[in-house]
Design a protein around this motif. Structure first.
Motif, PDB file in Angstrom:
ATOM      1  N   UNK A   1     -14.834   8.603  -6.459  1.00 18.86           N
ATOM      2  CA  UNK A   1     -13.995   7.723  -7.272  1.00 18.86           C
ATOM      3  C   UNK A   1     -12.684   8.419  -7.615  1.00 18.86           C
ATOM      4  N   UNK A   2     -11.589   7.692  -7.451  1.00 21.88           N
ATOM      5  CA  UNK A   2     -10.278   8.245  -7.767  1.00 21.88           C
ATOM      6  C   UNK A   2      -9.326   7.137  -8.180  1.00 21.88           C
ATOM      7  N   UNK A   3      -8.337   7.526  -8.949  1.00 24.35           N
ATOM      8  CA  UNK A   3      -7.253   6.630  -9.347  1.00 24.35           C
ATOM      9  C   UNK A   3      -5.959   7.261  -8.872  1.00 24.35           C
ATOM     10  N   UNK A   4      -5.158   6.492  -8.136  1.00 20.74           N
ATOM     11  CA  UNK A   4      -3.863   7.002  -7.692  1.00 20.74           C
ATOM     12  C   UNK A   4      -2.766   6.343  -8.511  1.00 20.74           C
ATOM     13  N   UNK A   5      -1.896   7.178  -9.032  1.00 23.85           N
ATOM     14  CA  UNK A   5      -0.732   6.739  -9.787  1.00 23.85           C
ATOM     15  C   UNK A   5       0.475   7.104  -8.932  1.00 23.85           C
ATOM     16  N   UNK A   6       1.278   6.115  -8.572  1.00 24.54           N
ATOM     17  CA  UNK A   6       2.369   6.309  -7.626  1.00 24.54           C
ATOM     18  C   UNK A   6       3.719   6.246  -8.328  1.00 24.54           C
ATOM     19  N   UNK A   7       4.549   7.255  -8.087  1.00 24.15           N
ATOM     20  CA  UNK A   7       5.944   7.240  -8.515  1.00 24.15           C
ATOM     21  C   UNK A   7       6.804   7.533  -7.298  1.00 24.15           C
ATOM     22  N   UNK A   8       8.056   7.046  -7.322  1.00 24.80           N
ATOM     23  CA  UNK A   8       8.898   7.103  -6.132  1.00 24.80           C
ATOM     24  C   UNK A   8       9.971   8.186  -6.138  1.00 24.80           C
TER      25      UNK A   8
END
Length: 148
Positions: A35-42
């Motif tokens: 299980x993982x959560x990805x938080x994306x910033x550019x």
């Protein structure tokens, strides 16, 4: 305590300016058995704001792992890596440099800035997916990540 044993997801910060690369990475990590959560910033400024829980990221979750592109607009990935590893509260977060650059100077500089590993993104989509799967398997399944 190991996140894999207490059933909490592994938190990942993806710093990537290419929406297509980000979407492929997010999709492949979504297929992970862990299980993982990805938080994306550019961009680099957003990455540092996220890591320091500033501005729109006031409630950000501390990542267990950072996937960092080097060639970002504004503050580039090299600057982000230098700031992360110079900050006593952030330096223990593993940073995986995931970039198109195969330049030996970038590799050496990244390791001199204490990157935990350096991975060159293949141009071929199938090879790129395979590389993301390998990162996923190693960093989520094999490595014991620090827990704060």
């Amino acid at each position: 305590m190991n996140r894999r044993l207490d059933c909490r997801p592994i938190e990942i910060l993806l710093v990537e300016d290419s929406p297509s690369d980000a979407n492929l990475t997010i999709r492949e990590f979504g297929r992970a058995k862990i299980a993982n959560n990805i938080h994306w910033v550019e961009d680099g400024e957003s990455a540092m704001n996220y890591l320091r829980c500033q501005e729109e990221f006031a409630n950000a979750v501390r990542p267990d792992l950072i996937l960092l592109d080097l060639n970002l607009p504004g503050m580039d990935g090299r600057e982000v890596l230098a700031e992360v590893k110079a900050d006593a509260s952030l330096k223990q977060i593993p940073v995986v440099v995931l970039t198109t650059s195969a330049d030996e100077e970038d590799v050496l500089r990244s390791y001199n800035l204490n990157a935990n590993c350096y991975v060159t993104k293949p141009i071929d989509i199938h090879q790129f997916i395979h590389v993301v799967q390998l990162i996923n398997e190693f960093w989520l399944a094999a490595v014991k990540l620090p827990v704060e």
